[in-house]
Design a protein around this motif. Structure first.
Motif, PDB file in Angstrom:
ATOM      1  N   ILE A 164       0.838  -1.205   0.000  1.00 21.22           N
ATOM      2  CA  ILE A 164       0.000   0.000   0.000  1.00 21.22           C
ATOM      3  C   ILE A 164       0.872   1.254   0.000  1.00 21.22           C
ATOM      4  O   ILE A 164       0.621   2.204  -0.747  1.00 21.22           O
ATOM      5  CB  ILE A 164      -0.958  -0.020   1.209  1.00 21.22           C
ATOM      6  CG1 ILE A 164      -1.991  -1.134   1.025  1.00 21.22           C
ATOM      7  CG2 ILE A 164      -1.658   1.322   1.373  1.00 21.22           C
ATOM      8  CD1 ILE A 164      -2.814  -1.419   2.257  1.00 21.22           C
ATOM      9  N   CYS A 165       1.906   1.255   0.828  1.00 21.61           N
ATOM     10  CA  CYS A 165       2.794   2.426   0.882  1.00 21.61           C
ATOM     11  C   CYS A 165       3.535   2.638  -0.432  1.00 21.61           C
ATOM     12  O   CYS A 165       3.692   3.779  -0.881  1.00 21.61           O
ATOM     13  CB  CYS A 165       3.795   2.268   2.028  1.00 21.61           C
ATOM     14  SG  CYS A 165       3.049   2.425   3.652  1.00 21.61           S
ATOM     15  N   LEU A 166       3.977   1.562  -1.055  1.00 24.88           N
ATOM     16  CA  LEU A 166       4.648   1.683  -2.355  1.00 24.88           C
ATOM     17  C   LEU A 166       3.722   2.274  -3.405  1.00 24.88           C
ATOM     18  O   LEU A 166       4.118   3.165  -4.160  1.00 24.88           O
ATOM     19  CB  LEU A 166       5.115   0.311  -2.831  1.00 24.88           C
ATOM     20  CG  LEU A 166       6.525  -0.091  -2.509  1.00 24.88           C
ATOM     21  CD1 LEU A 166       6.737  -1.543  -2.873  1.00 24.88           C
ATOM     22  CD2 LEU A 166       7.504   0.776  -3.234  1.00 24.88           C
ATOM     23  N   ALA A 167       2.508   1.772  -3.444  1.00 27.07           N
ATOM     24  CA  ALA A 167       1.563   2.257  -4.454  1.00 27.07           C
ATOM     25  C   ALA A 167       1.255   3.734  -4.240  1.00 27.07           C
ATOM     26  O   ALA A 167       1.243   4.519  -5.197  1.00 27.07           O
ATOM     27  CB  ALA A 167       0.281   1.437  -4.408  1.00 27.07           C
ATOM     28  N   MET A 168       1.055   4.141  -2.999  1.00 28.23           N
ATOM     29  CA  MET A 168       0.738   5.546  -2.728  1.00 28.23           C
ATOM     30  C   MET A 168       1.957   6.443  -2.921  1.00 28.23           C
ATOM     31  O   MET A 168       1.879   7.498  -3.547  1.00 28.23           O
ATOM     32  CB  MET A 168       0.190   5.700  -1.312  1.00 28.23           C
ATOM     33  CG  MET A 168      -1.193   5.133  -1.155  1.00 28.23           C
ATOM     34  SD  MET A 168      -1.827   5.139   0.521  1.00 28.23           S
ATOM     35  CE  MET A 168      -1.436   6.737   1.124  1.00 28.23           C
ATOM     36  N   TRP A 169       3.104   6.037  -2.386  1.00 32.01           N
ATOM     37  CA  TRP A 169       4.300   6.874  -2.445  1.00 32.01           C
ATOM     38  C   TRP A 169       4.772   7.064  -3.883  1.00 32.01           C
ATOM     39  O   TRP A 169       5.067   8.176  -4.311  1.00 32.01           O
ATOM     40  CB  TRP A 169       5.406   6.251  -1.600  1.00 32.01           C
ATOM     41  CG  TRP A 169       6.720   6.930  -1.789  1.00 32.01           C
ATOM     42  CD1 TRP A 169       7.783   6.448  -2.469  1.00 32.01           C
ATOM     43  CD2 TRP A 169       7.110   8.228  -1.335  1.00 32.01           C
ATOM     44  NE1 TRP A 169       8.811   7.346  -2.456  1.00 32.01           N
ATOM     45  CE2 TRP A 169       8.423   8.453  -1.772  1.00 32.01           C
ATOM     46  CE3 TRP A 169       6.462   9.220  -0.608  1.00 32.01           C
ATOM     47  CZ2 TRP A 169       9.103   9.629  -1.497  1.00 32.01           C
ATOM     48  CZ3 TRP A 169       7.150  10.390  -0.340  1.00 32.01           C
ATOM     49  CH2 TRP A 169       8.457  10.575  -0.773  1.00 32.01           C
ATOM     50  N   ASN A 170       4.863   5.996  -4.632  1.00 35.49           N
ATOM     51  CA  ASN A 170       5.366   6.105  -6.003  1.00 35.49           C
ATOM     52  C   ASN A 170       4.409   6.881  -6.899  1.00 35.49           C
ATOM     53  O   ASN A 170       4.842   7.587  -7.804  1.00 35.49           O
ATOM     54  CB  ASN A 170       5.662   4.730  -6.579  1.00 35.49           C
ATOM     55  CG  ASN A 170       6.938   4.153  -6.027  1.00 35.49           C
ATOM     56  OD1 ASN A 170       7.702   4.832  -5.378  1.00 35.49           O
ATOM     57  ND2 ASN A 170       7.164   2.888  -6.288  1.00 35.49           N
ATOM     58  N   THR A 171       3.113   6.768  -6.643  1.00 31.81           N
ATOM     59  CA  THR A 171       2.150   7.546  -7.425  1.00 31.81           C
ATOM     60  C   THR A 171       2.312   9.034  -7.142  1.00 31.81           C
ATOM     61  O   THR A 171       2.393   9.847  -8.067  1.00 31.81           O
ATOM     62  CB  THR A 171       0.716   7.097  -7.107  1.00 31.81           C
ATOM     63  OG1 THR A 171       0.600   5.703  -7.384  1.00 31.81           O
ATOM     64  CG2 THR A 171      -0.295   7.858  -7.932  1.00 31.81           C
ATOM     65  N   MET A 172       2.380   9.382  -5.871  1.00 30.60           N
ATOM     66  CA  MET A 172       2.529  10.798  -5.515  1.00 30.60           C
ATOM     67  C   MET A 172       3.884  11.351  -5.967  1.00 30.60           C
ATOM     68  O   MET A 172       3.972  12.475  -6.438  1.00 30.60           O
ATOM     69  CB  MET A 172       2.359  10.990  -4.007  1.00 30.60           C
ATOM     70  CG  MET A 172       0.977  10.632  -3.531  1.00 30.60           C
ATOM     71  SD  MET A 172      -0.300  11.436  -4.507  1.00 30.60           S
ATOM     72  CE  MET A 172      -0.557  12.875  -3.558  1.00 30.60           C
ATOM     73  N   LEU A 173       4.932  10.558  -5.829  1.00 29.20           N
ATOM     74  CA  LEU A 173       6.254  11.001  -6.256  1.00 29.20           C
ATOM     75  C   LEU A 173       6.294  11.239  -7.765  1.00 29.20           C
ATOM     76  O   LEU A 173       6.900  12.196  -8.236  1.00 29.20           O
ATOM     77  CB  LEU A 173       7.314   9.983  -5.860  1.00 29.20           C
ATOM     78  CG  LEU A 173       8.754  10.349  -6.211  1.00 29.20           C
ATOM     79  CD1 LEU A 173       9.189  11.581  -5.436  1.00 29.20           C
ATOM     80  CD2 LEU A 173       9.679   9.187  -5.932  1.00 29.20           C
TER      81      LEU A 173
END
Length: 97
Positions: free
Chosen positions: A68-77
């Motif tokens: 979940i953190c990867l999906a959110m972080w990489n999308t926002m980044l």
């Protein structure tokens, strides 16, 4: 059987990592390069974590949180990097290319 599926997921993840990195060499725009790199890195990392999840099912809460953190972080980044790389241009300038 689980080991084969786990190693397959990890292998697919590593292939996604290298595939996204290979797009950096092309002559496309910076935004295309950033998009392909962020998408392939996200998918590759998630595939690797799924492979780890198959090998270590007792650690599922932490691994699901990592996905979940990867999906959110990489999308926002990806959005932030695209905005920063395009901040010097107007919207019409980017469409004229």
């Amino acid at each position: 059987m689980i080991d084969v599926l786990s190693y397959t997921c990890i292998g697919v993840g590593i292939v996604f990592w290298f595939w996204g990195t290979s797009h950096l060499i092309g002559k496309r725009s910076v935004l295309f390069k950033l998009h392909s790199l962020s998408v392939s890195d996200t998918l590759g990392s998630i595939a690797i974590i799924v492979g780890l999840l198959l090998k270590r099912p007792n650690e599922w809460p932490l691994l699901i949180l990592a996905i979940i953190c990867l999906a959110m972080w990489n999308t926002m980044l990806g959005y932030v990097l695209a905005y920063c790389s395009n901040s010097g241009e107007t919207v019409n300038d980017s469409y004229e290319r």
